[in-house]
Every structure is written in C-alpha cells, then in structure tokens.
Design an enzyme around this catalytic site. Structure first.
Site, short mmCIF file in Angstrom:
data_model
loop_
_atom_site.label_atom_id
_atom_site.label_comp_id
_atom_site.label_asym_id
_atom_site.label_seq_id
_atom_site.Cartn_x
_atom_site.Cartn_y
_atom_site.Cartn_z
N LYS A 21 0.84 -1.20 0.00
CA LYS A 21 0.00 0.00 0.00
C LYS A 21 0.88 1.25 0.00
O LYS A 21 1.78 1.37 0.81
CB LYS A 21 -0.93 -0.02 1.22
CG LYS A 21 -2.11 0.90 1.07
CD LYS A 21 -3.30 0.41 1.87
CE LYS A 21 -4.47 1.33 1.68
NZ LYS A 21 -5.73 0.71 2.09
N GLU A 42 -20.29 -6.07 7.48
CA GLU A 42 -21.30 -5.38 8.28
C GLU A 42 -22.39 -6.33 8.76
O GLU A 42 -22.90 -6.20 9.87
CB GLU A 42 -21.92 -4.24 7.45
CG GLU A 42 -21.01 -3.05 7.24
CD GLU A 42 -19.94 -3.24 6.17
OE1 GLU A 42 -19.99 -4.26 5.45
OE2 GLU A 42 -19.05 -2.38 6.04
N ARG A 81 -26.23 -2.39 4.65
CA ARG A 81 -25.92 -3.77 4.26
C ARG A 81 -26.39 -4.79 5.28
O ARG A 81 -26.36 -5.97 4.99
CB ARG A 81 -24.41 -3.95 4.15
CG ARG A 81 -23.81 -2.98 3.24
CD ARG A 81 -22.46 -3.45 2.80
NE ARG A 81 -22.30 -2.96 1.47
CZ ARG A 81 -21.59 -3.52 0.52
NH1 ARG A 81 -20.94 -4.63 0.77
NH2 ARG A 81 -21.54 -3.01 -0.67
#
Ligand SMILES: Cc1ncc(C[n+]2csc(CCOP(=O)(O)OP(=O)(O)O)c2C)c(N)n1
Length: 499
Positions: free
Chosen positions: A162, A248, A276
């Site tokens: 990253k 979630e 969600r």
C-alpha cells in the site's frame, strides 16, 4: 456482466478487481460460490496488500500470507508462465496444458500436506494464478496476457504494497488510505489542533468512558477503526475491541449473539454501511429486543465520498423496526447525553450523528442520561413552530429568528415526543419539520403520522433531502444546495409562509 455477455453471445471479457480487505466480505464469497460453479470466462484479480484501511483482520489474510500457499502456487505459476510462452504458439495446446495442470494438482491433493496448500479459490472452482508481484508491471502484463486466453473462472493473486513508491504513504498507509486532491510532496504536516471536536471524537471519548464504567461494554467495528473513532478504545480495551473486517452483516449478528449472553455491544458503524446489515438488524437484534447499541456516524450528507457514502436513509429505514429507540443529537453535548441514555436502555438503540463537528458546545465529562422520548423546546416564538431533528436544530434556530418561530429539539425520533408535537400544533398555525435525512419516510413523515393519528389538520412543511442522488462536495455547500443550510431553510420557509 460475464454471464450477460455469455447469454448474449458477446466476446467481451469481464475482470473484477477486489482488495484483500473487500474479500473479507461475505458477498465476495457469495459471488465466488456462484461463479465457480458456472462455465463463465471471468477473471478476478485479488489485490493483496495485507491492508484494509487499517491492517486487514481475520483468518483470510493469514491464509493468503501463509508460505505454504505462496510457495506452492509460486511454483505452479512459474511453470505456467514459462510453458505458456511456448504453448501460445501451438493452436489448442494451451487448453490441453490447462487440463494436465488440473490433473497434476488433483493428484497432488491426495497428499494431506499438499491438499492444505491447494488454494481456497481452486476449491471454489477457480483456476488460481499467483502470487504475482503487482509492482513488476512487465511481468504483470505477461501474466494478464496469458490469462486472457484461458477459459473458465480465473483468479489472479497479486501482491502489492500500500502506497508503494510514495514514501509518506508507505510509512503511514493508514493515514494515506484516502488523500485529498492536493498533492502532498513534503513531509506530512502535523494536523492543526481541531478547534472543535468532531462527533466521531465525541463518540470515541464516550465509548472509552462508558467502557471504564461498565465491564460488559464491547465495541464492534466493520473495518472502520479510525473513521469510527475507536483507536483509543482498541489501545485501552484490546480484549473488548472487535474489528470483524468489511463484514457489516456479521458485525450486527455478532453483536446480537453477544447481547444474548449478557454482553453489551456497541456497534460503531457508518449510516451507509448499516444499510448492508438491514436483515440482521431486524431479525438478529430488533425482533428479539436485544440491547445492542448502534453508534451511527456519517448520518446525513458526507461530502467528498459522494453518493455511495451519504447517510440519508437511516431514519426512514430504522423507524419502522419494532423495539428500536432512535436518537438524533443536536450538538456535541447532546451526542454524549444521548449515547449514555441509549446505552443504559435494555433495548436495541441507535444514536445517529453527522460527519464533522457541531457548533462547539462544551461537553460534559459525566455519563448522565436524559428522559427517553422527550423533546426540548429550544426557542419559544409564535405562529410558526419548527420541529427539528438532530443536526438540523442549529440551523433551524438561526432560521427561526427571521420568523420569530418556535424551535423544538426532538432528541428522539423513536419514541417521539407526541405530547410536544400536539402542544406545538395547538399553539401554532404552521408547522415545519426539518431533518438531515430523506424526506420520504423520515422524521417529517413521522410528524405527519402523529397529526393524522390525532385527527389534526395543520399546514406542515416537510424539509429534508429530496428524492435525488446527492452530489459529492463540500458538506456545507451540499446542505445549502439541498435547502438545509440556515439561509436556505429560511428562504424555503419564507416562500412557503408567503404562499
Ligand atoms: C461496505 C463498506 N464497508 C466499509 C467501507 C470503508 N472502506 C473503504 S476502503 C476500505 C478498505 C478496503 O481495503 P481493500 O479492499 O484491501 O482495498 P485497498 O484499499 O487495500 O486497496 C474500507 C474498509 C466501504 N467502502 N464499504
């Protein structure tokens, strides 16, 4: 898309790119399960940088990083890459080679230790390629060219770092997950001390204080430690902190399970991401009246993240669920008060607060509570009453000056203070409701329902977010464009009264 192409006889190629963080979501596995059993030419590229926003969590990242997987597949990939250069030139040879490779792998899988190393994805019916260094662009192009000719579901496992190549980001990938459009070429400047704490910070402090006072409290985040203000909580209460990944649905059912056993979960979640987990909220928490508290951040317009992150629907979708208690604080101190109040209840509760900071009200250090379902009259005026919810109380107070209107801070959307609504309806000619939520089914609709229930006919202006997809941009400007800044509210009310 791949299936649609197949059905329509088109020769398009479908490529799905997914991060290792996103791969922790159940839906990713639902799709793998579906595609892996279909005769479909689909390439899934898994970009594995071992990071979600913060370091990735759970068993999957450990599996992806395990040497067994990497070595085993590294070997197959090297053989594949070398041989494909030759086989490419012979018509039909590649398909035969693929079959041979499958056969070797299935024979090898008889041995237990090799079976283990066979990729999870191959067991899902995907042909696995990788791991490949995602920063070696030339090699990556070779691999992609090879994959282009392959039939059936393919998964390419790419390893990246990253922030690669940008020192500031490499050194602090969490901070640099999201950067502003302005390039930052110098050493990252220290953040200027915020004049006013954000609602996220108010929550972050409250949850630590409440956890210190109550051993039963646990905090759950679906991969949003920083965004939800749980950095300090994790440091202070590591045993009671659960990052469940970008999952979630699981976050909510997990909370339900904990609550069944006497633990008191606080689910810190953005309004948009709670969408969600609606079924889990209904079935696994609310129907059983379990004391799970939802600290709903980014409720309202969110600004730069755009329409996918707008938290404009939670009042509408929560309010119809039985047993729910829903609170909407009008400033920072109210936020703390309502968090303490909802936490103390033996029911599913939600406190929804906006992105950013409020008006800078001093915040109490205590854990005091307020009466549930009771609003407060903040300004006493005449003729017009503004029934305001949450973040809209402050602009309503400003707008009210022009009309000498009364302003009620309702504090709760459920149970709503019916007595206060009826009192305002009795003593005023015009009612205005205002909320930072979709107008449809939200708090304004609720006021209309209360009036209808009591057979009261009154002119009511419902102000909220219209039935449109909101833009991205500066939140203050967005609110103004949506007619919810103090000035815009004043204009809308003025026009309505004049008409
Ligand atoms: C459903 C959902 N939950 C949470 C987020 C917030 N979020 C945005 S990016 C991100 C991390 C994604 O990690 P990964 O998929 O590995 O991609 P990377 O940024 O590492 O390339 C998270 C948690 C989101 N966008 N959507």
């Amino acid at each position: 898309m791949a299936i649609a192409d197949k059905l329509q006889g088109s020769h398009n190629r479908s490529v799905a790119v997914i991060g290792d963080g996103a791969m922790t979501a159940g839906q990713a596995f639902e799709a793998l399960n579906c595609a892996g059993d279909m005769d479909v030419d689909l390439l899934v590229i898994l970009n594995d940088n071992e990071m979600s926003i913060s370091p990735n969590v759970g068993a999957l990242p450990k599996y992806l990083a395990s040497n067994v997987v990497r070595d085993m597949h590294g070997l197959f990939s090297t053989i594949k890459a070398q041989s494909s250069k030759v086989l490419d030139k012979l018509p039909g040879a590649m398909e035969i080679a693929q079959k041979v490779e499958h056969k070797i792998k299935s024979m090898a899988s008889e041995a237990d230790h090799v079976k283990q190393s066979l990729s999870l994805f191959e067991n899902f019916g995907f042909e696995y390629t990788g791991p490949v260094d995602g920063h070696d662009v030339e090699k990556l192009v070779d691999v992609l060219q090879d994959l282009r000719g392959r039939k059936g579901p393919q998964l390419l496992h790419v390893i990246t770092k990253k922030g690669n190549g940008y020192k500031l980001a490499e050194n602090d990938p969490v901070k640099y997950h999201a950067v502003s459009a302005k390039p930052q070429t110098q050493v990252a400047e220290a953040k200027p001390a915020a004049a006013k704490p954000t609602y996220t910070e108010i929550f972050g402090k409250w949850v630590c204080d409440q956890a210190a006072a109550d051993q039963r409290l646990v905090a759950i985040t679906p991969a949003m430690r920083e965004g939800s203000g749980l950095v300090e909580f994790e440091q202070r209460f590591p045993e009671r902190y659960f990052d469940v990944g970008i999952a979630e649905q699981h976050a909510v059912t997990f909370a339900g399970g904990l609550a069944c056993e006497g633990v008191k979960p606080v689910v810190a979640i953005y309004s948009t991401f709670l969408q969600r987990a609606y079924d889990q909220l209904v079935h696994d928490v609310a129907l059983q009246n379990l004391p799970v508290m939802f600290a709903i951040d980014r409720a309202g317009v969110v600004g730069a993240d755009g329409p996918t992150h707008a938290g404009l629907y939670d009042l509408s979708f929560l309010r119809c669920i039985p047993n729910m208690v829903i609170a909407a604080p009008s400033d920072e101190n109210e936020c703390r008060l309502l968090l303490s109040t909802c936490y103390a209840l033996d029911a599913p509760t939600a406190v929804r607060y906006p992105r950013g900071s409020g008006c800078g009200t001093p915040v109490s250090d205590g854990l005091e509570t307020v009466p549930v379902g009771k609003g407060v009259l903040r300004r006493e005026g005449r003729q017009t009453a503004i029934i305001a919810f949450g973040s809209m109380v402050q602009p309503a107070l400003t707008a009210a000056e022009t009309f000498d209107a009364s302003v009620a801070d309702m504090r709760f959307v459920k149970p709503v203070d019916e007595a206060l609504i009826l009192e305002l309806a009795k003593s005023h000619d015009y009612l205005v409701t205002v909320e930072e939520n979709a107008e449809q089914g939200g708090a304004g609709s609720l006021v209309l329902e209360v009036l209808a229930k009591h057979k009261i006919c009154k002119p009511v202006l419902v102000l909220g977010v219209a039935d449109i997809v909101t833009e991205h941009g500066d939140p203050a400007k967005l609110l103004d464009d949506l007619g919810l800044s103090a000035a815009a509210m004043e204009k809308r009310i003025g026009e309505w009264l004049a008409a």
